[in-house]
Design a protein around this motif. Structure first.
Motif, PDB file in Angstrom:
ATOM      1  N   LEU A  95      95.152  84.044  90.871  1.00  0.00           N
ATOM      2  CA  LEU A  95      96.097  82.837  90.349  1.00  0.00           C
ATOM      3  C   LEU A  95      95.864  81.597  91.118  1.00  0.00           C
ATOM      4  O   LEU A  95      96.471  80.609  90.536  1.00  0.00           O
ATOM      5  N   ALA A  96      95.567  81.499  92.395  1.00  0.00           N
ATOM      6  CA  ALA A  96      95.306  80.421  93.180  1.00  0.00           C
ATOM      7  C   ALA A  96      93.939  79.517  92.853  1.00  0.00           C
ATOM      8  O   ALA A  96      93.475  78.419  93.470  1.00  0.00           O
ATOM      9  N   ASP A  97      93.045  80.236  92.035  1.00  0.00           N
ATOM     10  CA  ASP A  97      91.509  79.631  91.965  1.00  0.00           C
ATOM     11  C   ASP A  97      91.399  78.873  90.721  1.00  0.00           C
ATOM     12  O   ASP A  97      91.421  79.261  89.674  1.00  0.00           O
ATOM     13  N   ASP A  98      91.481  77.620  90.931  1.00  0.00           N
ATOM     14  CA  ASP A  98      91.394  76.736  89.934  1.00  0.00           C
ATOM     15  C   ASP A  98      89.948  76.740  89.047  1.00  0.00           C
ATOM     16  O   ASP A  98      89.752  76.647  87.775  1.00  0.00           O
ATOM     17  N   ASP A  99      89.021  77.110  90.007  1.00  0.00           N
ATOM     18  CA  ASP A  99      87.438  77.236  89.170  1.00  0.00           C
ATOM     19  C   ASP A  99      87.637  78.462  88.334  1.00  0.00           C
ATOM     20  O   ASP A  99      86.838  78.350  87.250  1.00  0.00           O
ATOM     21  N   ILE A 100      87.892  79.531  88.715  1.00  0.00           N
ATOM     22  CA  ILE A 100      88.276  80.578  87.799  1.00  0.00           C
ATOM     23  C   ILE A 100      88.757  80.402  86.447  1.00  0.00           C
ATOM     24  O   ILE A 100      88.307  80.613  85.370  1.00  0.00           O
ATOM     25  N   ARG A 101      90.037  79.659  86.573  1.00  0.00           N
ATOM     26  CA  ARG A 101      90.724  79.464  85.213  1.00  0.00           C
ATOM     27  C   ARG A 101      89.859  78.619  84.431  1.00  0.00           C
ATOM     28  O   ARG A 101      89.955  78.620  83.165  1.00  0.00           O
ATOM     29  N   ASP A 102      89.046  77.591  84.956  1.00  0.00           N
ATOM     30  CA  ASP A 102      88.469  76.627  84.157  1.00  0.00           C
ATOM     31  C   ASP A 102      87.439  77.381  83.695  1.00  0.00           C
ATOM     32  O   ASP A 102      86.911  76.921  82.531  1.00  0.00           O
ATOM     33  N   ASN A 103      86.519  78.202  84.267  1.00  0.00           N
ATOM     34  CA  ASN A 103      85.562  78.900  83.819  1.00  0.00           C
ATOM     35  C   ASN A 103      86.293  79.918  82.625  1.00  0.00           C
ATOM     36  O   ASN A 103      85.216  80.004  81.588  1.00  0.00           O
ATOM     37  N   VAL A 104      86.999  80.462  82.613  1.00  0.00           N
ATOM     38  CA  VAL A 104      87.673  81.101  81.519  1.00  0.00           C
ATOM     39  C   VAL A 104      87.955  80.228  80.597  1.00  0.00           C
ATOM     40  O   VAL A 104      87.922  80.512  79.135  1.00  0.00           O
ATOM     41  N   SER A 105      88.768  79.056  80.835  1.00  0.00           N
ATOM     42  CA  SER A 105      88.874  78.185  79.502  1.00  0.00           C
ATOM     43  C   SER A 105      87.846  77.807  79.009  1.00  0.00           C
ATOM     44  O   SER A 105      87.686  77.767  77.617  1.00  0.00           O
ATOM     45  N   ARG A 106      86.756  77.551  79.557  1.00  0.00           N
ATOM     46  CA  ARG A 106      85.456  77.154  78.759  1.00  0.00           C
ATOM     47  C   ARG A 106      84.873  78.099  77.890  1.00  0.00           C
ATOM     48  O   ARG A 106      84.448  77.985  77.065  1.00  0.00           O
ATOM     49  N   LEU A 107      84.909  79.588  78.554  1.00  0.00           N
ATOM     50  CA  LEU A 107      84.421  80.510  77.796  1.00  0.00           C
ATOM     51  C   LEU A 107      85.393  80.970  76.476  1.00  0.00           C
ATOM     52  O   LEU A 107      84.751  81.210  75.549  1.00  0.00           O
ATOM     53  N   ALA A 108      86.593  80.803  76.564  1.00  0.00           N
ATOM     54  CA  ALA A 108      87.589  80.840  75.387  1.00  0.00           C
ATOM     55  C   ALA A 108      87.133  80.136  74.307  1.00  0.00           C
ATOM     56  O   ALA A 108      87.126  80.514  73.096  1.00  0.00           O
ATOM     57  N   LYS A 109      86.566  78.816  74.615  1.00  0.00           N
ATOM     58  CA  LYS A 109      85.893  77.957  73.654  1.00  0.00           C
ATOM     59  C   LYS A 109      85.048  78.514  72.880  1.00  0.00           C
ATOM     60  O   LYS A 109      84.640  78.589  71.616  1.00  0.00           O
ATOM     61  N   VAL A 110      84.041  79.214  73.586  1.00  0.00           N
ATOM     62  CA  VAL A 110      82.958  79.755  73.098  1.00  0.00           C
ATOM     63  C   VAL A 110      83.090  81.006  72.064  1.00  0.00           C
ATOM     64  O   VAL A 110      82.756  81.093  71.004  1.00  0.00           O
ATOM     65  N   TYR A 111      84.227  81.776  72.579  1.00  0.00           N
ATOM     66  CA  TYR A 111      84.568  82.779  71.671  1.00  0.00           C
ATOM     67  C   TYR A 111      85.316  82.282  70.552  1.00  0.00           C
ATOM     68  O   TYR A 111      84.903  82.996  69.458  1.00  0.00           O
ATOM     69  N   ALA A 112      85.928  81.150  70.419  1.00  0.00           N
ATOM     70  CA  ALA A 112      86.560  80.627  69.411  1.00  0.00           C
ATOM     71  C   ALA A 112      85.566  80.125  68.227  1.00  0.00           C
ATOM     72  O   ALA A 112      85.733  80.111  67.017  1.00  0.00           O
ATOM     73  N   ASP A 113      84.442  79.967  68.576  1.00  0.00           N
ATOM     74  CA  ASP A 113      83.261  79.298  67.844  1.00  0.00           C
ATOM     75  C   ASP A 113      82.388  80.406  67.377  1.00  0.00           C
ATOM     76  O   ASP A 113      81.611  80.049  66.457  1.00  0.00           O
ATOM     77  N   HIS A 114      82.843  81.804  67.424  1.00  0.00           N
ATOM     78  CA  HIS A 114      82.093  82.905  66.895  1.00  0.00           C
ATOM     79  C   HIS A 114      83.014  83.463  65.986  1.00  0.00           C
ATOM     80  O   HIS A 114      84.331  84.054  66.175  1.00  0.00           O
ATOM     81  N   ASP A 115      82.398  83.959  64.769  1.00  0.00           N
ATOM     82  CA  ASP A 115      82.975  84.790  63.782  1.00  0.00           C
ATOM     83  C   ASP A 115      82.437  85.957  63.657  1.00  0.00           C
ATOM     84  O   ASP A 115      81.534  86.049  62.949  1.00  0.00           O
TER      85      ASP A 115
END
Length: 419
Positions: free
Chosen positions: A388-408
């Motif tokens: 919860l305190a790690d901003d880098d983890i949240r940023d990494n996951v946010s970037r990866l969520a966009k990759v998932y969204a680009d795949h059908d």
């Protein structure tokens, strides 16, 4: 409209994604026949699809096999993985083959989309008598394990300070005996030729293989064959018609939400993960939401703290968008759904594909791994506090969520199958 057989071994973690894929293909207008364990008949027929049960030894109860004395005596690692591959996948090949042949004999103008752990398509593909589907596409729920050096790609990555080459050698030796048995059964059915190492065969045997993952979760694979495609995650089950419980408005963002599950198969002993999570998080300023994968909340042996809610079932398509952390024993389906929703993952699991999923989460800093299937309450609390305190983890996951969204995933699998 095309006629498609969707085949899967009767293992919940492998079958449920295939049933979801089958429903989504049927919704696109295809005529789908599901070949699976008899316990899934009602679910398939309620969805309006044709169902055919696997025959003979292929229609087994995975819980009975996992509860066998010989299996329970094995430590986590290569020996238990070899037992599982032999008894869950290899020994059922002849009856899987006969079940599939029956469908194709009735109508050879059908495509086959099979879970890669459904090995019953191999005999005909390797020359055994009988019809073959118009095209055979594999779908892998588990992480990629093909390659000359399984290492972190495989199911038993070495731990800190361990020799990865030595771990790979033990792993390969354990699966060597499984390959020998696979070859014996294949040749007994009339197949010809050499049998590839089993993990390679599962991925490379189909004419095309769709892996339910994305770049950025997998390790970099410059050697990935052209027949293997990272297609993304399947969309979560549609929860239309589900009524939220009375406490649902509490998930309003005023404090972090921690979602917890032990999956639908390895949840017979809730003291492994669910109970330590409830106990460890009781004093934190978070809201804990536990989905028991079908278990009765009365099975808990610890009290439910004031900051927690426990339900037999909760739809992830509704829960995960409201969560800040997802705690799981590491099954691929839940891991990918959480990451696709932008939620960091904490993994506690040591069997099946769980260590491989944990290795990827650690490598890409997408959450945390606890290194055991039975963490202490304090270890769970510490991991949640850290994530919860790690901003880098949240940023990494946010970037990866966009990759998932680009795949059908469904559209890509459809194109791999039909051209």
């Amino acid at each position: 409209m095309s006629k498609i057989i969707v085949a899967t071994p009767p293992i919940p973690g492998e079958t449920l994604p295939m049933l979801r894929l089958a429903r989504l293909l049927a919704a696109r207008g295809h005529q789908v026949t599901v070949l699976a364990g008899s316990g899934y008949r009602d679910a398939v027929e309620r969805a309006g699809m044709r169902f055919v049960a696997l025959g003979g030894t292929a229609d087994y109860d995975v819980a009975e096999i996992m509860a066998e004395r010989e299996r329970r005596a094995l430590p986590a690692g290569p020996a238990s993985i070899a037992f599982d591959w032999t008894h869950l996948f290899v020994e059922s090949v002849p009856d899987q083959h006969r079940s599939l042949q029956g469908l194709l004999a009735d109508d050879p103008e059908q495509y086959l989309i099979a879970n890669v752990l459904f090995l019953g398509a191999f005999p005909a593909a390797m020359g055994a008598p009988g019809p073959r589907p118009l095209r055979w596409v594999g779908v892998s729920v588990m992480p990629l394990v093909h390659g000359p050096n399984p290492g972190p790609m495989g199911m038993v990555p070495a731990g800190p300070g361990e020799d990865q080459a030595a771990a790979d050698a033990v792993f390969a030796a354990a699966l060597g005996a499984v390959r020998d048995r696979f070859g014996e059964l294949l040749h007994g059915l009339g197949a010809v030729g050499e049998v590839a190492p089993l993990l390679d065969a599962a991925i490379l045997g189909p004419e095309a293989t769709a892996v339910l993952t994305v770049p950025g979760f997998e390790f970099d694979r410059p050697d990935l064959p052209s027949s293997v495609h990272l297609v993304g995650a399947l969309p979560a089950v549609d929860s239309e018609g589900w009524t939220p419980p009375a406490w649902w408005p509490e998930l309003d963002g005023r404090r972090p939400v921690v979602a917890v599950t032990q999956g639908t198969l390895m949840n017979s002993d809730l003291s492994q993960l669910v109970e330590p999570a409830l106990t460890g998080l009781a004093a934190l300023d978070v809201t804990v939401v536990v989905a028991l994968g079908g278990r009765d909340p009365a099975a808990l042996s610890v009290p439910v703290p004031a900051n927690a809610h426990v339900s037999r079932y909760l739809p992830f398509d509704r829960l995960l968008p409201l969560a800040d952390v997802f705690i799981t024993n590491g099954g691929a389906g839940g891991v990918h759904q959480a990451l696709a929703a932008g939620v960091p993952v904490i993994v506690a699991g040591t069997t099946e594909d769980k260590p491989a999923n944990a290795a990827r989460i650690a490598h890409h800093r997408l959450g945390a791994t606890l290194g055991t299937a039975t963490p202490s309450a304090s270890a769970v609390a510490s991991a949640v506090t850290t994530v919860l305190a790690d901003d880098d983890i949240r940023d990494n996951v946010s970037r990866l969520a966009k990759v998932y969204a680009d795949h059908d995933a469904v559209g890509l699998i459809e194109r791999l199958t039909l051209g």
